[in-house]
Design a protein around this motif. Sequence first.
Motif, PDB file in Angstrom:
ATOM      1  N   GLN A   1      -3.572 -42.918  33.983  1.00 51.82           N
ATOM      2  CA  GLN A   1      -4.811 -42.212  33.659  1.00 51.82           C
ATOM      3  C   GLN A   1      -5.452 -42.780  32.396  1.00 51.82           C
ATOM      4  OE1 GLN A   1      -4.066 -38.000  33.432  1.00 51.82           O
ATOM      5  NE2 GLN A   1      -3.391 -37.849  35.560  1.00 51.82           N
ATOM      6  N   VAL A   2      -4.632 -43.101  31.408  1.00 50.84           N
ATOM      7  CA  VAL A   2      -5.147 -43.716  30.178  1.00 50.84           C
ATOM      8  C   VAL A   2      -5.789 -45.061  30.492  1.00 50.84           C
ATOM      9  CG1 VAL A   2      -4.526 -44.686  27.940  1.00 50.84           C
ATOM     10  CG2 VAL A   2      -3.504 -42.531  28.693  1.00 50.84           C
ATOM     11  N   GLN A   3      -5.107 -45.866  31.287  1.00 51.26           N
ATOM     12  CA  GLN A   3      -5.635 -47.176  31.642  1.00 51.26           C
ATOM     13  C   GLN A   3      -6.925 -47.051  32.455  1.00 51.26           C
ATOM     14  OE1 GLN A   3      -5.121 -50.059  30.696  1.00 51.26           O
ATOM     15  NE2 GLN A   3      -5.955 -51.433  32.245  1.00 51.26           N
ATOM     16  N   ALA A   4      -6.978 -46.083  33.341  1.00 49.95           N
ATOM     17  CA  ALA A   4      -8.177 -45.902  34.169  1.00 49.95           C
ATOM     18  C   ALA A   4      -9.385 -45.540  33.323  1.00 49.95           C
ATOM     19  CB  ALA A   4      -7.919 -44.815  35.217  1.00 49.95           C
ATOM     20  N   GLY A   5      -9.152 -44.911  32.174  1.00 48.43           N
ATOM     21  CA  GLY A   5     -10.253 -44.511  31.316  1.00 48.43           C
ATOM     22  C   GLY A   5     -10.745 -45.604  30.382  1.00 48.43           C
ATOM     23  N   ARG A   6     -10.087 -46.736  30.372  1.00 47.41           N
ATOM     24  CA  ARG A   6     -10.517 -47.814  29.482  1.00 47.41           C
ATOM     25  C   ARG A   6     -11.794 -48.462  30.007  1.00 47.41           C
ATOM     26  NH1 ARG A   6      -6.975 -48.792  25.578  1.00 47.41           N
ATOM     27  NH2 ARG A   6      -4.772 -48.204  25.851  1.00 47.41           N
ATOM     28  N   LYS A   7     -12.717 -48.711  29.107  1.00 46.83           N
ATOM     29  CA  LYS A   7     -13.998 -49.296  29.496  1.00 46.83           C
ATOM     30  C   LYS A   7     -13.901 -50.802  29.684  1.00 46.83           C
ATOM     31  CE  LYS A   7     -16.658 -45.734  27.075  1.00 46.83           C
ATOM     32  NZ  LYS A   7     -17.648 -45.464  25.984  1.00 46.83           N
ATOM     33  N   SER A   8     -12.970 -51.417  28.986  1.00 50.30           N
ATOM     34  CA  SER A   8     -12.837 -52.868  29.051  1.00 50.30           C
ATOM     35  C   SER A   8     -11.508 -53.221  29.698  1.00 50.30           C
ATOM     36  CB  SER A   8     -12.895 -53.474  27.639  1.00 50.30           C
ATOM     37  OG  SER A   8     -12.635 -54.863  27.675  1.00 50.30           O
ATOM     38  N   LYS A   9     -11.569 -54.018  30.758  1.00 52.50           N
ATOM     39  CA  LYS A   9     -10.363 -54.475  31.443  1.00 52.50           C
ATOM     40  C   LYS A   9     -10.460 -55.991  31.607  1.00 52.50           C
ATOM     41  CE  LYS A   9      -9.629 -50.172  34.038  1.00 52.50           C
ATOM     42  NZ  LYS A   9     -10.804 -49.448  33.511  1.00 52.50           N
TER      43      LYS A   9
END
Length: 325
Positions: A281-289
């Motif tokens: 969930q934390v990773q899904a919320g990141r704007k930059s990937k």
Amino acid sequence: MKRVLAQNAVRLMLGGVTACLLMVVDIPNPIAPFSLVSQARAATEVSISTFYEDLSSHGDWVSYHGATVFVPVDVPDDWRPYTLGHWVYTEEYGWLWVSDEPFGWATYHYGRWGYADDIGWYWVPGTRWAPAWVTWRRDREHIIWAPLPPRRDPDLISIEVTFDTTPDYYWVVVPSREFLAADVSVAVIRDRSEFVRIVEAAQPAGDVTIQNSVVVNKVIDVDVIEKETDQNVTAVKVSKTDAPEQSGKLENDTVAVFEGEVKADPKAKPAKLKDIEQVKQVQAGRKSKPTEGEGAARRAAAGRARAGGQAQATEPEKQGVRSAD
């Protein structure tokens, strides 16, 4: 300044990871911890559980594809390994990464980093020390490095690193003139189009070696760095320590190095494992990937290769695997 590499060292070709017998790394699946330890190392022995205990306050330990891996917390969306810190030169090991992060003593000198879209950057613990687990590229105006992805077989002594198996988004790019910056992160090129252009044009920088089962990072020539940065490179001294958490720390032009054995204990485990769904969930919320735009970049590169003819398109294949010395 004497910079001679051992002639009998195991050779590594730059770019990505593959092991002996053409075993290519499957990214991003993690692996079991490394188990190789130099016979020349000190008798001091520390359990791999030290990692589990000391890093728990700086990130989450999760079970991922059958392995226990570390995911740092409270890092920026565009964070990646080997950016918050700087490089120093040592006569014994070549370029050594000095981290500004509290978990850096472990994650940049033991084990390797991987990336997965669902959990982000993760670290696989290892028992084998190195000044930095990286591979190198460069062009006329930039120096480029990337964390070596995890490999599947922990028992192969002959390691080979080939041109084409490190994903483009693993690389860190800085202008050559900024290579000695006290904080490399301020010099990292983050513009996507410029980053892709530089990485695609760059070439492997040379051979890294393993001497006495320790990685030696001398592929980036000191004389070149002095010329391009207009600074003198003074080799820092190495101080041996019995405490692994002191490894990689720099004080008074002396860097601490732990050469004791980190024991791979199959029974050791973190006191608490994080629910991986929360990490996702934390990773899904990141704007930059880092993988964003990767498909388009690869399609563009393939189009340029076809336009340039078959000979250019197959050039990376010519730089592929070669046997260890």
